[in-house]
Design an enzyme around this catalytic site. Structure first.
Site, PDB file in Angstrom:
ATOM      1  N   GLU A 139      51.142  40.583  39.177  1.00  0.00           N
ATOM      2  CA  GLU A 139      51.275  41.921  38.574  1.00  0.00           C
ATOM      3  C   GLU A 139      50.388  42.843  39.387  1.00  0.00           C
ATOM      4  OE1 GLU A 139      50.827  41.932  34.367  1.00  0.00           O
ATOM      5  OE2 GLU A 139      52.503  40.563  34.166  1.00  0.00           O
ATOM      6  N   CYS A 181      47.628  50.730  36.177  1.00  0.00           N
ATOM      7  CA  CYS A 181      48.666  50.295  37.114  1.00  0.00           C
ATOM      8  C   CYS A 181      49.895  51.179  36.968  1.00  0.00           C
ATOM      9  CB  CYS A 181      49.018  48.835  36.890  1.00  0.00           C
ATOM     10  SG  CYS A 181      49.487  48.476  35.197  1.00  0.00           S
TER      11      CYS A 181
HETATM   12  P1  NAD Z   1      41.671  43.277  43.057  1.00  0.00           P
HETATM   13  O1  NAD Z   1      42.867  42.767  43.780  1.00  0.00           O
HETATM   14  O2  NAD Z   1      40.575  43.865  43.860  1.00  0.00           O
HETATM   15  O3  NAD Z   1      41.002  42.102  42.206  1.00  0.00           O
HETATM   16  C1  NAD Z   1      41.726  41.419  41.194  1.00  0.00           C
HETATM   17  C2  NAD Z   1      41.101  40.062  40.969  1.00  0.00           C
HETATM   18  O4  NAD Z   1      41.260  39.260  42.115  1.00  0.00           O
HETATM   19  C3  NAD Z   1      39.590  40.095  40.691  1.00  0.00           C
HETATM   20  O5  NAD Z   1      39.312  39.174  39.679  1.00  0.00           O
HETATM   21  C4  NAD Z   1      39.002  39.650  42.023  1.00  0.00           C
HETATM   22  O6  NAD Z   1      37.737  39.046  41.917  1.00  0.00           O
HETATM   23  C5  NAD Z   1      40.036  38.640  42.476  1.00  0.00           C
HETATM   24  N1  NAD Z   1      40.075  38.374  43.913  1.00  0.00           N
HETATM   25  C6  NAD Z   1      39.718  39.190  44.946  1.00  0.00           C
HETATM   26  N2  NAD Z   1      39.951  38.576  46.129  1.00  0.00           N
HETATM   27  C7  NAD Z   1      40.474  37.362  45.834  1.00  0.00           C
HETATM   28  C8  NAD Z   1      40.948  36.276  46.629  1.00  0.00           C
HETATM   29  N3  NAD Z   1      40.931  36.319  47.956  1.00  0.00           N
HETATM   30  N4  NAD Z   1      41.447  35.195  46.001  1.00  0.00           N
HETATM   31  C9  NAD Z   1      41.504  35.140  44.660  1.00  0.00           C
HETATM   32  N5  NAD Z   1      41.068  36.127  43.850  1.00  0.00           N
HETATM   33  C10 NAD Z   1      40.565  37.231  44.432  1.00  0.00           C
HETATM   34  O7  NAD Z   1      42.198  44.315  41.983  1.00  0.00           O
HETATM   35  P2  NAD Z   1      41.360  45.156  40.925  1.00  0.00           P
HETATM   36  O8  NAD Z   1      40.618  46.226  41.629  1.00  0.00           O
HETATM   37  O9  NAD Z   1      40.623  44.274  39.994  1.00  0.00           O
HETATM   38  O10 NAD Z   1      42.534  45.804  40.058  1.00  0.00           O
HETATM   39  C11 NAD Z   1      43.169  47.000  40.394  1.00  0.00           C
HETATM   40  C12 NAD Z   1      44.583  46.731  40.866  1.00  0.00           C
HETATM   41  O11 NAD Z   1      45.281  45.980  39.894  1.00  0.00           O
HETATM   42  C13 NAD Z   1      45.386  47.999  41.053  1.00  0.00           C
HETATM   43  O12 NAD Z   1      46.175  47.910  42.209  1.00  0.00           O
HETATM   44  C14 NAD Z   1      46.270  48.026  39.804  1.00  0.00           C
HETATM   45  O13 NAD Z   1      47.447  48.789  39.946  1.00  0.00           O
HETATM   46  C15 NAD Z   1      46.542  46.575  39.611  1.00  0.00           C
HETATM   47  N6  NAD Z   1      46.929  46.275  38.225  1.00  0.00           N
HETATM   48  C16 NAD Z   1      48.225  45.916  37.996  1.00  0.00           C
HETATM   49  C17 NAD Z   1      48.646  45.672  36.692  1.00  0.00           C
HETATM   50  C18 NAD Z   1      50.079  45.310  36.386  1.00  0.00           C
HETATM   51  O14 NAD Z   1      50.330  44.942  35.257  1.00  0.00           O
HETATM   52  N7  NAD Z   1      50.995  45.394  37.320  1.00  0.00           N
HETATM   53  C19 NAD Z   1      47.728  45.791  35.633  1.00  0.00           C
HETATM   54  C20 NAD Z   1      46.423  46.140  35.914  1.00  0.00           C
HETATM   55  C21 NAD Z   1      46.029  46.386  37.223  1.00  0.00           C
END
Ligand code: NAD
Length: 458
Positions: free
Chosen positions: A229, A264
């Site tokens: 997502e 998002c």
């Molecule tokens: P992010 O990708 O920076 O981090 C998300 C998660 O991934 C965190 O827990 C982080 O620690 C982990 N992570 C980071 N690098 C990783 C790796 N290499 N391997 C495994 N895990 C890793 O995103 P964010 O800043 O937490 O969230 C914002 C983003 O999420 C925005 O793009 C937003 O649109 C999206 N989002 C989407 C939805 C949806 O339902 N489509 C909902 C909420 C947020």
């Protein structure tokens, strides 16, 4: 012992620190989780549901305290934090009402001498790597159905909301969820990557496109189910026939700026039909000017700080890129000097799709408004994106709106509303916005694996 220091985005000051996990912790949690999951899958559905409902009640009992924690960790205005915590409860209601029917064996067909049945079984160990912007909503979308379906969960909250993650664990412990079913994994991206490496049975990720791609690449050799997502660049088209231009502008501004644009499904770009363009923009700017920006603890604050300091130069670069390519700033445009990670609510016009602000997710209080001359141009621009999470149209004409919405390549479309999620409908992103669906029937089946049973009595 490793620790993760948390900072309050409203002040930039250190708050609490939490203990983080090492990859060896994850490995050591697996055998107990497997044993606990097998026992949990045999617990009657109604007993599982009672525990999950008690979890929901425990969260609501502490709503004020939990909202304060979320506000401190992310800078989300206190009232919006409370709205999120209360709003997420509808997931428990939906899955409670709907899931049992998906778990029961179903009779498919009788052939002469052979009966055909379908059994649905829990997947086993579910890895859930989550985002910080709506930790209750996006967390509940995954770990609630996962547990109700009889799985165990390894939940890695975003490092920005480690205290909220801890609160989930404490609430599950309080209501007597059997041990080792909800395994909290704390830390940054490295521990998320370690969680992928241990080879759980399926993974559910919410976060950015960039991280989603990394996870998909890392997981590929394991051939494990993966749901993603991801982000969006969600368009809103305002047709010239809206009943009330001011109301349309007020609703559009809320869709763009609620949660400081860090949703998002926030409205990320607006197209306005030429005959009402000037009037719409004037009302829109007036509305955004009226927002109280400041301390997220203050009850009147609508815009707090950004959750992440790094987002300030990112937004400033989008503004600079747009201005350099001909955009006009009607409001805001820069960081707010002083303590905390604040950025001025920003409205840009004279924007085009050559600008980053109209193409790449902003995830902040910044919006571009573009004039269009007809529905065909609006549709072409709405679809001119790599993302495909949501798209909205405000209009008085349902048929005209639907003619366009049916051609938009997005997982969710809205008529006269936006920035909205319902557990009764699937939540899915197309293209760079994701893979798979949560919520609704799709978000139940993804936590189950089918077993076909051909039964031939002796
Ligand atoms: P992010 O990708 O920076 O981090 C998300 C998660 O991934 C965190 O827990 C982080 O620690 C982990 N992570 C980071 N690098 C990783 C790796 N290499 N391997 C495994 N895990 C890793 O995103 P964010 O800043 O937490 O969230 C914002 C983003 O999420 C925005 O793009 C937003 O649109 C999206 N989002 C989407 C939805 C949806 O339902 N489509 C909902 C909420 C947020």
């Amino acid at each position: 012992m490793n620790t993760l220091q948390l900072y309050n985005p409203a002040t930039g000051q250190a708050i609490e620190a939490v203990t983080t996990n090492k990859p060896a912790d994850i490995t050591s949690y697996i055998a107990p989780a497997r044993a606990a999951q097998k026992a949990w899958a045999k617990v009657p559905f109604n007993e599982r549901l009672q525990i999950i409902q008690a979890f929901g009640e425990a969260i609501i009992e502490q709503v004020d305290e939990l909202a304060l924690t979320l506000c401190k960790e992310t800078g989300k205005p206190l009232q919006q934090a409370k709205n999120e915590i209360k709003g997420a409860q509808n997931r428990i209601q939906f899955f409670g009402e709907e899931m049992a029917s998906y778990l029961a064996p179903t009779h498919a067909k009788n052939d002469p001498g052979t009966q055909e049945y379908l059994w649905m079984e829990p997947i086993g160990l579910i890895g859930n790597i989550s985002a910080w912007n709506y930790p209750y909503n996006v967390g509940f979308n995954i770990f609630i159905p996962a547990l109700l379906a009889g799985n165990a969960v390894f939940y890695k909250p975003s490092e920005l909301v480690a205290l909220t993650g801890l609160a989930f664990k404490q609430a599950f412990d309080k209501v007597g969820l059997p041990k080792h079913l909800f395994n909290l994994i704390q830390g940054k991206g490295e521990i998320g990557a370690a969680l992928i490496d241990v080879g759980l049975d399926a993974y559910f990720f919410t976060g950015s496109y960039k991280t989603g791609v990394k996870i998909a690449q890392q997981l590929a050799p394991q051939l494990k189910p993966l749901q993603l997502e991801l982000g969006g660049k969600d368009p809103l088209y305002i047709m010239e026939d809206v009943a009330d231009v001011k109301k349309a502008a007020v609703n559009a501004a809320e869709g763009a700026f609620y949660n400081n644009g860090q949703s998002c499904c926030a409205v990320e770009r607006i197209y306005v039909h030429a005959p009402i363009y000037e009037e719409f923009v004037a009302h829109f700017v007036e509305e955004v000017k009226s927002y109280n920006v400041g301390d997220p603890l203050h009850p009147d604050t609508f815009i707090g700080p950004l959750a992440r300091k790094e987002q300030i130069p990112f937004l400033a670069n989008q503004v600079a890129d747009a201005v350099q390519k001909g955009a006009t700033i009607l409001l805001g445009g820069k960081a707010i000097a002083g303590k905390g990670y604040y950025f001025e609510p920003t409205v840009l016009v004279d924007v085009t799709h050559h600008m980053e602000v109209m193409k790449e997710e902003s995830f902040g209080p910044i919006i571009g408004i573009q004039k269009v001359s007809n529905d065909a141009e609006a549709l072409q621009l709405m679809n001119d994106t790599n993302y495909g999470l949501t798209a909205a149209i405000f209009s008085s004409d349902e048929a005209r709106a639907e003619a366009i919405l049916s051609q938009v390549d997005a997982g969710t479309v809205y008529w006269n509303c936006c920035d909205r999620v319902s557990p009764w409908l699937p939540w899915s992103g197309r293209n760079s916005s994701g893979l798979g669906s949560s919520l609704a029937s799709f978000g139940i089946q993804s936590f189950l694996k089918p077993k076909a049973y051909h039964k031939r009595p002796a």
